[in-house]
Design an enzyme around this catalytic site. Structure first.
Site, PDB file in Angstrom:
ATOM      1  N   TYR A 137       3.025  -1.932   6.542  1.00  0.00           N
ATOM      2  CA  TYR A 137       3.295  -3.150   6.682  1.00  0.00           C
ATOM      3  C   TYR A 137       2.872  -3.689   8.020  1.00  0.00           C
ATOM      4  CZ  TYR A 137       6.585  -7.027   8.617  1.00  0.00           C
ATOM      5  OH  TYR A 137       7.056  -8.173   8.912  1.00  0.00           O
ATOM      6  N   GLU A 225       2.390 -12.093   7.927  1.00  0.00           N
ATOM      7  CA  GLU A 225       3.035 -11.065   7.476  1.00  0.00           C
ATOM      8  C   GLU A 225       2.258 -10.483   6.141  1.00  0.00           C
ATOM      9  OE1 GLU A 225       6.848 -11.407   5.729  1.00  0.00           O
ATOM     10  OE2 GLU A 225       7.726  -9.852   6.892  1.00  0.00           O
TER      11      GLU A 225
END
Ligand code: GDP
Ligand code: MN
Length: 415
Positions: A137, A225
């Protein structure tokens, strides 16, 4: 940090109302233009074009397997059935037929889901190899507390980062970047190290992070993101997903980005409000809200919850609240059939409360019987008492309040 969809949209309203969301394929194009390694793909809006895209990808990448991904402005598509693997061209065609036009429901869409108009056909990058693939992530955002950009990253990619934050917060790392220095080489190495990478993958990660940060600054983004960033089985690092939010206020510097706005993804009332210079966000509850300022929107959220209601929408009228503007605001709020009451919560600073009250009374009278729901008005600040008197004397179906609790009680009484 377990946000339900409503809270997520509300927070976006408060924090990022000046922003423009992009589709994954558009975000990946921007990243690639700054040298960020991305999973290659081609966008399509019909099964025929999807098959052609897959053929052309096979020619350039050599892979016969493809992943088909619904392009909507919401995450969690994998869980909702919007991301599927195709091993043959026939499968590309049938999956494309299934996904294009579907109403995709994910934890981040409104309850009725979002219609899929386009799909991304991408090379399958999860191919088996010598070592394992791993999902990482990574996000780049502004830390509002310190006023610095920061990179947030975790070995626990691929899943909902809010769940990681809740269950295993120690697995989320952050790296702050001094704006005058930019991302330093040692910082990129530290990130690669904390992610447990070594050898070729370590080097690839330092390049990836540097390019990603350049892209963030260069595109005037407010959020990147990338979940997941993939370490492939041959140790390449690439963006498999991309959520890119650009800063509206910087679009004058990027004329080509301004064209990426997808109006189909935006609520029609939001577009109309935008055109009128008002900020609007659609939510799921039953109380329409008119406020001035994002801070007051937060307090209003509390006020409504306290009264047992739920906001149906928020409309920020900003610095002026004359009759014309208030009327436009009422009309926009009332377009939502879920609205059972309207709460006006305005702080009169520069704009005096009695002026706002007069605006409300005039707007109400202009609109005749267009207003069929009760209105509760809480005005606080300069000339609040005169404002209350003005409204009480108007004889209209408007309840006035100056105190927070009083307003909450009045909302409760009409629901
Ligand atoms: P999201 O669910 O909206 O966040 O969409 P993502 O782009 O993150 O994709 C969801 C999931 O699909 C990923 O976490 C992967 O597990 C899977 N996925 C994405 N690309 C590929 C691919 O190329 N091959 C395979 N096998 N799975 C993929
Ligand atoms: Mn994702």
């Amino acid at each position: 940090m377990d946000f339900c969809a409503t809270q997520r949209r509300f927070l976006n309203f408060v924090l990022e109302s000046d922003s423009m969301n992009l589709h994954e394929y558009q975000g990946k194009e921007i990243l690639a233009s700054f040298g960020v390694n991305v999973q290659r793909g081609i966008v399509a809006d019909s099964p025929k074009k999807a098959v052609e895209a897959a053929q052309s990808l096979t020619e350039s990448t050599g892979t016969a397997w493809h992943v088909i991904k619904a392009q909507i402005h919401a995450g969690g598509r994998g869980k909702g059935g919007g991301v599927k693997l195709a091993k043959t061209l026939d499968e590309v065609k049938s999956i494309a037929q299934e996904i294009i036009g579907m109403q995709l429901i994910t934890p981040q869409t409104p309850p009725e889901g979002k219609t899929v108009h386009q799909i991304l056909i991408a090379e399958d990058v999860y191919y088996p190899g010598e070592s394992e693939t791993s999902e990482i992530y990574m996000s780049v955002l502004l830390n509002r507390a310190s006023g610095k950009n920061m990179i947030m990253y975790s070995t626990e990619g691929g899943m909902d980062i809010e769940a990681v934050a809740e269950k295993t917060p120690h697995l989320i790392f952050t790296e702050e970047i001094d704006p005058s220095l930019g991302l330093q080489a040692f910082q990129a190495r530290k990130i690669a190290f904390n992610l447990g990478l070594s050898g070729f993958a370590f080097k690839e990660m330092t390049k990836f992070v540097s390019a990603l940060y350049k892209a963030y600054v260069g595109s005037d983004a407010s959020l990147f993101e990338i979940n997941p960033v993939l370490k492939t089985s041959d140790d390449k690092i690439m963006a498999v997903d991309a959520k890119v939010t650009l800063d509206d206020n910087a679009l004058f510097r990027h004329k080509d980005y301004a064209e990426l706005r997808d109006l189909k993804e935006e609520n029609p009332v939001e577009i109309e409000a935008n055109e009128a210079g008002l900020n609007y966000v659609d939510l799921d509850g039953n109380v329409g809200c008119m406020v001035n300022g994002a801070g007051l929107a937060m307090a209003t959220m509390d006020l409504i919850k306290q009264s047992g209601g739920d906001p149906a929408n928020f409309l920020d009228v900003g610095g002026t609240a004359d009759a014309a503007r208030v009327e436009t605001a009422f009309r926009l709020i009332l377009k939502d059939p879920k609205v059972k009451a309207i709460l006006v919560n305005i702080f009169g600073g520069i704009v005096r409360c009695d002026r706002v009250a007069q605006g409300i009374v005039d707007a109400y009278q202009n609109m005749g019987d267009a207003i069929k729901v009760p209105i509760i008005v809480r005005l606080q600040g300069t000339n609040a008492e005169q404002a209350k008197e003005l409204i009480d004397a108007s004889g209209l179906n408007v309840l006035s309040a100056t105190a927070f609790e009083e307003a909450a009680q009045k909302v409760q009484s009409v629901l």
